[in-house]
Design an enzyme around this catalytic site. Structure first.
Site, PDB file in Angstrom:
ATOM      1  N   ASP A   4      25.653 -12.993  -7.834  1.00 58.54           N
ATOM      2  CA  ASP A   4      26.324 -11.237  -7.765  1.00 58.54           C
ATOM      3  C   ASP A   4      27.635 -11.239  -7.306  1.00 58.54           C
ATOM      4  OD1 ASP A   4      26.783  -8.739  -7.854  1.00 58.54           O
ATOM      5  OD2 ASP A   4      24.777  -7.993  -7.595  1.00 58.54           O
TER       6      ASP A   4
ATOM      7  N   ASN B 284      38.556  -4.718 -19.549  1.00 52.91           N
ATOM      8  CA  ASN B 284      39.085  -4.484 -20.376  1.00 52.91           C
ATOM      9  C   ASN B 284      40.017  -3.759 -20.712  1.00 52.91           C
ATOM     10  OD1 ASN B 284      38.947  -1.358 -20.386  1.00 52.91           O
ATOM     11  ND2 ASN B 284      35.876  -1.472 -20.496  1.00 52.91           N
TER      12      ASN B 284
ATOM     13  N   GLY C 183      28.515  -5.480 -17.936  1.00 53.05           N
ATOM     14  CA  GLY C 183      29.019  -6.870 -17.892  1.00 53.05           C
ATOM     15  C   GLY C 183      29.274  -6.873 -16.042  1.00 53.05           C
TER      16      GLY C 183
ATOM     17  N   ASP D 260      32.375  -6.225 -15.140  1.00 55.64           N
ATOM     18  CA  ASP D 260      33.060  -4.845 -15.203  1.00 55.64           C
ATOM     19  C   ASP D 260      32.246  -3.582 -14.542  1.00 55.64           C
ATOM     20  OD1 ASP D 260      35.009  -3.168 -15.003  1.00 55.64           O
ATOM     21  OD2 ASP D 260      35.015  -3.575 -17.726  1.00 55.64           O
TER      22      ASP D 260
ATOM     23  N   SER E 275      36.151 -13.972 -20.308  1.00 55.23           N
ATOM     24  CA  SER E 275      35.182 -14.083 -21.338  1.00 55.23           C
ATOM     25  C   SER E 275      34.249 -14.249 -21.968  1.00 55.23           C
ATOM     26  CB  SER E 275      37.436 -14.391 -22.021  1.00 55.23           C
ATOM     27  OG  SER E 275      37.319 -13.300 -22.278  1.00 55.23           O
ATOM     28  N   THR E 276      33.046 -14.971 -21.181  1.00 60.10           N
ATOM     29  CA  THR E 276      32.178 -15.663 -21.785  1.00 60.10           C
ATOM     30  C   THR E 276      31.402 -14.868 -22.010  1.00 60.10           C
ATOM     31  OG1 THR E 276      31.117 -16.231 -20.172  1.00 60.10           O
ATOM     32  CG2 THR E 276      32.784 -17.407 -20.564  1.00 60.10           C
TER      33      THR E 276
END
Length: 170
Positions: free
Chosen positions: A8, A22, A30, A32, A119-120
Site C-alpha cells: 500500500d 485525475n 483506486g 487516488d 494508468s493500469t
C-alpha cells in the site's frame, strides 16, 4: 537505487509518493482515492488551491502538495493517459507523467520517491507496456542526476509486482 515493493503506497515512508490522479485533482477511485482518504483533508484543500489557480492538471503533467497525514512529506499528483489502443500518444504521455513527477521531486529536494502503477487500473493501460515505460523512464532520468537516491515502485497487486520483477530482472 530502484526498489520494488508489493503493498500500500499510503504506508510507504518516502520523501514523496506519487498519486495517479485525475485531471480534476479532487480524488477518485483506486490509488487516488486511497491517498486522499489516508492523507486527509489537507491534500484535498491543497489540490483545490492548485485547481483554482491553474484549472487542474493535464495528462502527462504533475503538481505537488503536502502529504497531510501520510508518512511522506509530499504527494506528487500526476495524470496518466487513458489507454486508447495506442492511438492517442499514450506511451509518450505516460513517460511524461513519470519524467514530470521526477523533475518536480528534484525541484523540491526529494531524495526518495515512490510510484504506483500509473494508468493500469481504470485507465486500462496494458500492464506490461506500462511497466516497461515506467522502468525505462525512471532509469533514464536517474542517469541525469544523483540527487534522487531512491525510487520505489509500489505494486498494490501481485500481477503488477510479478511484471515489474521480471522486467527489472530481480
Amino acid at each position: 537505487m530502484i526498489e520494488l515493493l508489493q503493498g500500500d503506497i499510503t504506508k510507504v515512508k518516502a520523501d514523496a509518493i506519487v498519486n495517479a490522479a485525475n485531471s480534476s485533482l479532487l480524488g477518485g477511485g483506486g490509488v487516488d482515492g486511497a491517498i486522499h482518504r489516508a492523507g486527509g483533508s489537507d491534500i484535498l484543500e491543497a489540490c483545490r488551491k492548485i485547481r483554482d489557480k491553474q484549472g487542474g492538471c493535464k495528462v502527462g503533467e504533475a503538481v505537488i502538495t503536502t502529504a497531510g497525514k501520510l508518512p511522506a512529506k509530499y504527494v506528487i499528483h500526476t495524470v496518466g493517459p487513458v489507454w486508447n489502443n495506442g492511438k492517442s500518444n499514450e506511451e509518450k504521455l505516460l513517460a511524461a507523467a513519470y519524467t514530470n513527477s521526477l523533475q518536480l521531486a528534484l525541484d523540491n529536494q526529494v531524495k526518495t520517491i515512490a510510484f504506483p502503477n500509473i494508468s493500469t487500473g481504470i485507465y486500462h493501460f496494458p500492464k506490461i507496456k506500462a511497466a516497461e515505460i515506467a522502468i525505462s523512464t525512471v532509469r533514464n532520468f536517474l542517469h541525469t542526476t544523483d540527487k534522487i537516491q531512491q525510487v520505489i515502485f509500489v505494486c498494490f497487486d501481485q500481477e503488477n509486482y510479478e511484471i515489474y520483477k521480471k522486467i527489472m530482472g530481480s
